[in-house]
Design a protein around this motif. Structure first.
Motif: not given
Length: 387
Positions: A155-166, A231-245
């Motif tokens: 629901k956030t704009p920065w997921l689709w456009n990282t420039r929105q982070c700033w 920070g939310t992008l980093i957190l979400c990206l790091h959780d996905v692989a650990d689920i499968v592991l």
């Protein structure tokens, strides 16, 4: 003390030009991250740890027993006061000279003493049941927090456009969903940092502890300076692989080898794509280049990027181990185990050997070998434990 705090929280270091801490104080119109919010993480970390204990006992353990996960630990060594004293006070891996001395003292042959030390070392290793419960807890948490993160971020704009982070930084109001996401993640990593000392010890203990420190530092730093969007992008990206592991580990503990192999190879692909592909191209690109273009240069920017590069270094190290494990799996036709978080030392391999000197020489024992174990006994100067 006031002078030290004023020096540490120097606005020229932490914030862009012409921005002060007073500008980021919460008002009735807008709420911003506050440093004192981080104190919530400590009671929450304790709550998460208590939830984990209840989950493992009342949910994970019954599931494990229902799936026929082995509940018994390694076979215990027979009581012997002399060998126990050597084991606890001197060495867990006696050399050839000490083995010969103990052999004469006890009237046991050297192989019997080697077997005793091997069994005694195995006693301190966790049972499969315990490892399954730990993995099921982590799988459940990662699945929950990743699902929450995806539902929030889509629901956030920065997921689709990282420039929105700033965009509009640092005057970006703190949304309740984002605050909850950050506090739960920070509390979980605090709980991991402390529980790592009582969890199953793995051979990448030092690297994982470093990872937890970097993660806690990054979350704390990004929250205080309101760098929460990236920070939310980093957190979400790091959780996905650990689920499968964790799913692969549970399948392995249930002896579903084909499913475990498939999940491990899936994990390897997801980990490498997310940590060596998406992370540098998506995260590092926006923090190294887009952030500089939007806000200019200020010292905290470099602190952020140094921490993110340290994290990428850990990604490269783990990817090396994973690729090596995957290559070994393909060459042997099956996946042995995840090299990134393998147990520090798995059960030693035992073979049936008669004891020739002691009255109990006809007793034989059978041990359990890991995927990389060695059969039989090595020389008295070495250990047959796998790493």
């Amino acid at each position: 003390m006031a002078g030290i705090l004023a020096w540490f929280w120097n606005e020229r270091f932490w914030l862009p030009h012409n921005v002060t801490w007073a500008d980021l104080q919460s008002t009735e119109e807008a709420t911003f991250p506050q440093a004192e919010d981080l104190y919530l993480a400590f009671p929450l970390a304790f709550c998460i740890f208590m939830i984990r204990l209840l989950f493992e006992r009342f949910i994970a353990k019954p599931c494990a027993l229902g799936l026929k996960v082995q509940a018994n630990g390694p076979q215990k060594a027979q009581p012997n006061a002399i060998l126990e004293k050597v084991f606890t006070a001197i060495t867990k891996h006696p050399d050839e000279k000490r083995l010969e001395g103990l052999s004469k003292q006890l009237d046991w042959d050297v192989r019997s003493i080697q077997r005793w030390f091997r069994q005694r070392r195995n006693q301190e290793k966790p049972s499969t049941l315990r490892k399954f419960c730990e993995s099921m807890w982590r799988f459940t948490f990662y699945l929950y927090i990743f699902t929450y993160g995806v539902r929030f971020l889509k629901k956030t704009p920065w997921l689709w456009n990282t420039r929105q982070c700033w965009s509009g930084y640092p005057y970006q109001p703190l949304m309740p969903d984002l605050h909850y996401y950050y506090m739960v993640e920070l509390s979980f990593y605090w709980s991991l940092m402390f529980s790592q000392f009582i969890d199953v010890k793995r051979k990448d203990f030092g690297i994982m502890f470093t990872h937890h420190i970097v993660a806690v530092t990054l979350i704390t730093f990004s929250y205080i300076t309101n760098l929460t969007r990236v920070g939310t992008l980093i957190l979400c990206l790091h959780d996905v692989a650990d689920i499968v592991l964790e799913a692969a580990k549970m399948a392995n503990y249930c002896k579903c080898q084909k499913l475990s192999d498939l999940l491990f190879l899936t994990f390897a692909v997801v980990f490498i794509v997310s940590r060596l592909g998406i992370y540098p191209l998506w995260i590092l690109n926006t923090t190294l280049f887009e952030l500089y273009e939007a806000l200019g240069n200020f010292p905290a920017l470099w602190v952020l990027n140094v921490l993110l590069i340290v994290l990428q270094t850990l990604h490269c190290f783990w990817s090396y181990l994973i690729i090596k494990a995957a290559y070994r799996a393909i060459s042997k036709g099956k996946v042995a185990k995840d090299a990134r978080s393998d147990v520090e030392s798995s059960s030693d391999e035992e073979e049936t050997v008669p004891r020739s000197k002691a009255p109990h020489s006809t007793v034989t024992t059978n041990g359990t070998s890991g995927a990389n174990g060695t059969n039989g006994y090595l020389t008295a100067a070495t250990s047959s434990e796998e790493h």
